[in-house]
Design a protein around this motif. Structure first.
Motif, short mmCIF file in Angstrom:
data_model
loop_
_atom_site.label_atom_id
_atom_site.label_comp_id
_atom_site.label_asym_id
_atom_site.label_seq_id
_atom_site.Cartn_x
_atom_site.Cartn_y
_atom_site.Cartn_z
N GLY A 1 21.93 4.37 -15.24
CA GLY A 1 22.90 5.38 -14.76
C GLY A 1 22.09 6.50 -13.89
N LEU A 2 22.63 7.03 -12.73
CA LEU A 2 22.09 7.94 -12.03
C LEU A 2 23.29 9.33 -11.96
N ILE A 3 22.77 10.31 -12.32
CA ILE A 3 23.84 11.32 -12.55
C ILE A 3 22.82 12.80 -11.89
N GLY A 4 23.73 13.76 -11.60
CA GLY A 4 23.43 14.83 -11.10
C GLY A 4 24.66 15.56 -10.42
N PRO A 5 24.42 17.01 -10.07
CA PRO A 5 25.53 17.61 -9.55
C PRO A 5 25.55 17.06 -8.06
N ASN A 6 26.90 17.59 -7.34
CA ASN A 6 27.20 17.40 -6.05
C ASN A 6 26.09 17.66 -5.18
N GLY A 7 25.38 16.90 -4.40
CA GLY A 7 24.50 17.30 -3.41
C GLY A 7 23.06 17.29 -3.68
N ALA A 8 22.86 16.41 -4.90
CA ALA A 8 21.67 16.14 -5.52
C ALA A 8 20.70 15.07 -4.95
N GLY A 9 21.50 14.36 -4.14
CA GLY A 9 20.63 13.08 -3.42
C GLY A 9 20.92 11.91 -3.83
N LYS A 10 22.22 11.57 -4.72
CA LYS A 10 22.33 10.29 -5.28
C LYS A 10 22.83 9.39 -4.43
N THR A 11 23.89 9.73 -3.55
CA THR A 11 24.12 8.57 -2.62
C THR A 11 23.09 8.56 -1.60
N THR A 12 22.24 9.32 -1.23
CA THR A 12 21.24 9.41 -0.19
C THR A 12 20.07 8.53 -0.80
N PHE A 13 19.89 8.35 -2.10
CA PHE A 13 18.98 7.65 -2.48
C PHE A 13 19.59 6.09 -2.45
N PHE A 14 20.84 6.05 -2.78
CA PHE A 14 21.41 4.73 -2.63
C PHE A 14 21.19 4.24 -1.33
N ASN A 15 21.47 4.96 -0.47
CA ASN A 15 21.37 4.45 1.09
C ASN A 15 19.80 4.10 1.43
N CYS A 16 18.75 4.90 0.85
CA CYS A 16 17.49 4.45 1.06
C CYS A 16 17.28 3.05 0.15
N LEU A 17 17.75 2.96 -0.55
CA LEU A 17 17.51 1.57 -1.42
C LEU A 17 18.22 0.08 -0.73
N THR A 18 19.17 0.67 0.07
CA THR A 18 20.09 -0.48 0.41
C THR A 18 19.80 -0.64 1.93
N GLY A 19 18.79 -0.07 2.74
CA GLY A 19 18.60 -0.07 3.95
C GLY A 19 19.47 0.69 4.95
N GLN A 20 20.43 1.49 4.55
CA GLN A 20 21.24 2.30 5.41
C GLN A 20 20.52 3.48 5.95
#
Length: 294
Positions: A49-68
């Motif tokens: 699980g990856l949690i954190g407040p809004n703006g913590a960088g979670k989706t940005t990190f996903f984008n790094c993992l997936t080549g976005q």
């Protein structure tokens, strides 16, 4: 920034082969550091699980993992081999994802949406497709059969011929999961898969994810529903301002006062109170992250 995971977590998750790794991944946008030296190991057959407040960088990190995104620093490895920052190459390697904001082909049927995902594994060339040669017909038949199976797996058999845009929100979320599974991944990344769902739909998705893990896939989940995360995951990492605040078992993360303060937003006067438990406030009042701001 790294965090050490206790050994008892290893026994809980089975600690299989490391499938996906992030090593000191950072992402900067000009002077803004969205992700700062984040490490993550995902083992075969576990749910992280990856949690954190809004703006913590979670989706940005996903984008790094997936080549976005191409990380500003650090690297992403799949089975020990660096992944190129190209979405198609990442999918072909065996990493699939869903999106925070649903990205279906609205004017295509549910069945066709899943078939699109399967095409990353077909080999028929343009000439074979134009001429509808034997290889094309065989792969088209196999693709359709597999798409039908996946729609059944996610509970959408009845909606196979419905346009994606006409499906209820919860069904669209499950359709995205089916399309991601059609790519035949080893790792599945889910970005807020239960957002907007009622409790019954959330329980159904939790069971679906459990079944997907039972088939041998590793799963990483971003979610704001704390009951969902803490009951489902083997390990949980909490991001705050782009850095790993803590990474441990759900029990340890749930009781960490830093997580309670940073993610749930509990004030000092509420520390130690029963209602400060993250799972007791499963859906924070803050809005979900939007776009790439997370």
């Amino acid at each position: 920034m790294t965090a050490t995971v206790p050994e008892d977590t290893a026994s809980r998750a089975g600690r299989g082969e490391v499938i996906l790794s992030a090593r000191a991944v950072s992402m900067r946008f000009g002077g803004l550091v969205a992700v700062n030296e984040v490490d993550l190991d995902v083992h075969a057959g576990e749910i992280v699980g990856l949690i954190g407040p809004n703006g913590a960088g979670k989706t940005t990190f996903f984008n790094c993992l997936t080549g976005q995104y191409r990380p500003t620093a650090g690297e992403v490895l799949f089975r020990g081999t660096p992944l190129p920052p190209k979405p198609r190459a990442v999918v072909q390697a065996g990493v699939a994802r869903t999106f925070q904001n649903i990205r279906l082909f609205g004017n295509m049927t549910a069945l066709e949406n899943v078939m699109v995902g399967r095409y990353s594994r077909t080999r028929a060339g343009a000439l074979s497709a134009i001429g509808r040669g034997p290889r094309y017909r065989r792969e088209e038949r196999e693709t359709r059969d597999r798409a039908v199976q996946l729609l059944e797996q996610v509970g959408l058999t009845r909606a196979a011929d419905n346009l994606a845009r006409s499906l209820p929100y919860g069904d669209q979320r499950r359709l995205e999961i089916a399309r991601a599974l059609a790519t035949e991944p080893s790792v599945l990344l889910l970005d807020e898969p239960t957002a907007g769902m009622n409790p019954q739909e959330t329980r159904a998705v939790e069971q679906l994810i459990t079944d997907i893990r039972a088939a041998g896939l590793a799963i990483v989940v971003i979610e704001h529903d704390m009951r969902f995360i803490f009951s489902l995951c083997d390990r949980v990492s909490c991001l705050v301002r782009g850095e790993v605040l803590t990474a441990s078992t759900p029990e340890d993360v749930r009781s960490d006062p830093r997580v309670i303060e940073a993610y749930i937003g509990t004030g000092r006067e509420d520390r130690g109170r029963k209602d400060a438990d993250p799972a007791a406030r499963a859906k924070p009042d803050a809005p979900h992250e939007t776009g790439e701001s997370s």
